[in-house]
Design an enzyme around this catalytic site. Structure first.
Site, mmCIF file in Angstrom:
data_model
loop_
_atom_site.group_PDB
_atom_site.id
_atom_site.type_symbol
_atom_site.label_atom_id
_atom_site.label_comp_id
_atom_site.label_asym_id
_atom_site.label_seq_id
_atom_site.Cartn_x
_atom_site.Cartn_y
_atom_site.Cartn_z
ATOM 1 N N ARG A 1 -3.264 -9.812 5.558
ATOM 2 C CA ARG A 1 -3.636 -10.051 4.162
ATOM 3 C C ARG A 1 -2.484 -9.555 3.292
ATOM 4 N NH1 ARG A 1 -8.281 -7.512 4.029
ATOM 5 N NH2 ARG A 1 -7.471 -5.573 3.172
ATOM 6 N N LYS B 1 0.813 -1.220 0.000
ATOM 7 C CA LYS B 1 0.000 0.000 0.000
ATOM 8 C C LYS B 1 0.844 1.267 0.000
ATOM 9 C CE LYS B 1 -4.362 -1.827 1.706
ATOM 10 N NZ LYS B 1 -5.247 -1.994 2.853
#
Length: 227
Positions: free
Chosen positions: A207, A173
């Protein structure tokens, strides 16, 4: 791709039909259902592994649960679609409720963050979703500034205090890209640091894209934590 992840030690596969990256385009329920249901059915046929459906729309969730999904991963924490909570309850499915806001505007970030998460839990409980079916996700990269993203990873324990398992999703991210000034395909080490940090802070799930490397990092972290 899923086969490789399972072989590398994934405990759960997350299936999504619509991108939730910044600037993504929303697609229709029908299109989303057409994308995800064949994948879920194929995975359930071939592997004995829980499948998560990544959607915030109740129609898509219902179709996915009918196709064999075990868990609904909702990036709006039951707040986008008012029928979502009852669909999850009806199928006795598990849910992962993510923190999210339209804008990164808070009076007091950590306090407001926890209030938002309590609201997600309240919606779940009101619909009859059992405590043991609830997972919370701090929503790294959603409705937060760069500093807020760092802060919530660093202070994951405040989410632990609500008493539910926590899922941390930071893989590749922007919070990592901005910190290291690296493109998406060079964020693996940064991701692994957040994984190690998350495990130390008590995360039950992470995740990730690269299962094998992150799992090695988790095993090493747990060995040290046992000392």
């Amino acid at each position: 791709h899923a086969q490789k992840m399972i072989a590398e030690g994934a405990d759960l596969i997350d299936v999504g039909g619509e991108s939730t990256r910044p600037g993504h385009v929303q697609i229709s329920d029908e299109e989303e259902i057409a994308r995800v249901t064949p994948v879920i059915e194929a995975l359930k046929k071939e592997f004995d592994i829980p499948i998560s459906i990544d959607t915030y729309k109740s129609h898509v969730a219902e179709a996915a649960l009918q196709a064999g999904a075990d868990l609904v991963n909702d990036i709006w924490g039951l707040k986008y679609d008012e029928k979502m909570a009852e669909v999850i309850a009806k199928y006795h499915a598990a849910c992962c409720l993510m923190h999210n806001r339209e804008k990164a505007e808070y009076e007091e970030f950590q306090k407001d963050f926890i209030e938002d998460m309590k609201e997600c839990v309240r919606l779940a409980k009101e619909a009859g979703i059992a405590d043991e079916k609830i997972i919370l996700d701090p929503g790294v990269g959603f409705g937060k500034t760069y500093e807020m993203n760092l802060e919530i990873i660093a202070h994951l324990e405040i989410l632990q205090e609500l008493g539910y398992p926590v899922l941390l999703g930071t893989s590749r991210k922007s919070v990592i890209g901005l910190t290291l000034d690296l493109p998406v395909d060079q964020r693996e080490e940064g991701t692994m640091v957040t994984t190690v940090y998350g495990v130390q802070k008590g995360s039950a799930f992470v995740r990730v894209h690269d299962v094998e490397k992150n799992l090695r990092a988790i095993k090493m972290t747990k060995a040290l934590m046992r000392m």
